[in-house]
Scaffold this active site. Structure first.
Site, PDB file in Angstrom:
ATOM      1  N   SER A  94       0.832  -1.201   0.000  1.00 44.47           N
ATOM      2  CA  SER A  94       0.000   0.000   0.000  1.00 44.47           C
ATOM      3  C   SER A  94       0.870   1.257   0.000  1.00 44.47           C
ATOM      4  O   SER A  94       1.670   1.440  -0.909  1.00 44.47           O
ATOM      5  CB  SER A  94      -0.952  -0.047   1.203  1.00 44.47           C
ATOM      6  OG  SER A  94      -2.011   0.878   1.052  1.00 44.47           O
ATOM      7  N   ASP A 126      -5.888  -3.910  -2.063  1.00 48.34           N
ATOM      8  CA  ASP A 126      -4.821  -3.569  -1.117  1.00 48.34           C
ATOM      9  C   ASP A 126      -4.172  -4.820  -0.516  1.00 48.34           C
ATOM     10  O   ASP A 126      -4.844  -5.683   0.052  1.00 48.34           O
ATOM     11  CB  ASP A 126      -5.435  -2.718  -0.001  1.00 48.34           C
ATOM     12  CG  ASP A 126      -4.405  -2.079   0.904  1.00 48.34           C
ATOM     13  OD1 ASP A 126      -3.407  -2.735   1.235  1.00 48.34           O
ATOM     14  OD2 ASP A 126      -4.619  -0.925   1.304  1.00 48.34           O
TER      15      ASP A 126
END
Length: 354
Positions: free
Chosen positions: A51, A195
């Site tokens: 991320s 993610d």
């Protein structure tokens, strides 16, 4: 005439980086890296990021490859300044924004609104930013830059995927940062990804694969423990995400310790600069900070990161290349071991099988 003191020559050291995700808290990592780049005897080795950690890692490696340490610092500053600018211009289209301690309708409704309805631009603004500070072709070249690994989770199967240097792309980096309730899934090779922190934050094995004598610096953004029980929907969701991230990291550390215990000659040394452990950085512990886009906040977190790295270097810098500066079993594994089933050693074996 005063005699000039001879300059002390330090041995060159290589440090691999494990960079966690955490939204805006990634600006703390920016500060850590900014300070670390000033240590000319420390070379950056492999990088594994998730991320915001994937963004920081790819930008750091690009800067180093393009122009060395100074360029890396400039690239990181450009990333966060451009994110702040884009967020201020496109408040409702980038991220659900909320100032800590204030009320925000969008932030309150955020868990109930699909990005397929509310965010038609998807990750286009972030893609445009990365296009200027990440050179994927350069990162793919063997030896041109530190090896960067980013991870994402496959939407349909829930399986984690690590994109190594040969597979690296802007799509892979964006997928690693694709928060499911904020952005539409990123499609890669006909498959959808979210993610990567839902499976590992970050994966550690790419940093020691094929070599078991190395130093790893974990930049930790996710608090393992929160004293309060969340009551609002958004804070409940935030804690669920944090728990997923924590357990993924613990499994990775358990696997690392299993290698250290059983692989011949293995000595994988772990170090950590932890934002949750910084008493002088209480703002970073406020859940909604992760969803805030603000230049002043980013700068505050950068300064926190620099101070934390400075303190870590002063206290533990001499341990690089020699020993871990954090007790993995005591700090991470034993607190999460199930009582009566073999403790941390049993957990380590289980972690290796995941």
């Amino acid at each position: 005439m005063e005699k000039r003191q001879p300059r002390i020559s330090r041995p060159r050291l290589q440090l691999d980086l494990a960079l966690q995700g955490g939204g805006a808290l990634g600006a703390f990592t920016w500060g850590v890296l900014d300070r670390l780049l000033e240590e000319e005897h420390i070379d950056i080795g492999r990088i594994s990021g998730t991320s915001a950690g994937a963004l920081n890692g790819a930008v750091l490696a690009t800067g180093l490859a393009r122009g060395g340490r100074k360029a890396a610092q400039e690239h990181l500053a450009s990333l966060w300044n451009q994110v702040a600018l884009a967020g201020s211009i496109m408040t409702f289209l980038m991220l659900p924004l909320r100032k800590p301690g204030s009320l925000g309708l969008w932030d309150d409704l955020h868990p109930l609104i699909s990005p397929y309805q509310a965010n038609p631009l998807g990750m286009a603004p972030l893609r445009a930013i990365l296009d200027g500070v990440v050179d994927v072709e350069l990162l793919r070249q063997d030896g041109a830059a530190p090896r960067v690994h980013v991870n994402a989770v496959h939407v349909q199967t829930g399986k984690g995927r690590v994109f190594g240097p040969a597979e690296l792309s802007l799509d892979a980096i964006l997928a690693s940062a694709c928060a499911p309730l904020v952005y539409q899934a990123v499609r890669i090779e006909g498959e959808d990804y979210w993610d990567g922190s839902y499976v590992a934050n970050p994966y550690l094995w790419p940093l020691y694969e094929g070599r078991h004598d190395t130093d790893i610096l974990l930049v930790e953004l996710i608090p393992p423990h929160r004293a309060e029980t969340p009551m609002s929907a958004k804070n409940i969701l935030n804690r669920i995400n944090e728990i997923t991230s924590i357990n993924g990291l613990v499994a990775e550390l358990a696997a690392l310790q299993t290698v250290n215990r059983h692989a011949p000659g293995a000595d994988i040394r772990l170090h950590a600069v932890s934002m949750p452990a910084q008493p002088a950085a209480p703002l970073g512990k406020e859940p909604s900070v992760k969803r805030t886009v603000d230049r002043n906040l980013f700068e505050m977190l950068r300064q926190d990161g620099r101070r934390a790295c400075e303190a870590w270097l002063a206290e533990h810098g001499t341990k690089l290349g020699r020993q871990s500066s954090i007790d993995v079993d005591a700090h991470y594994l034993r607190p999460y071991a199930q009582p009566g089933v073999g403790g941390a050693a049993q957990m380590a074996c289980g972690g290796l099988q995941t």
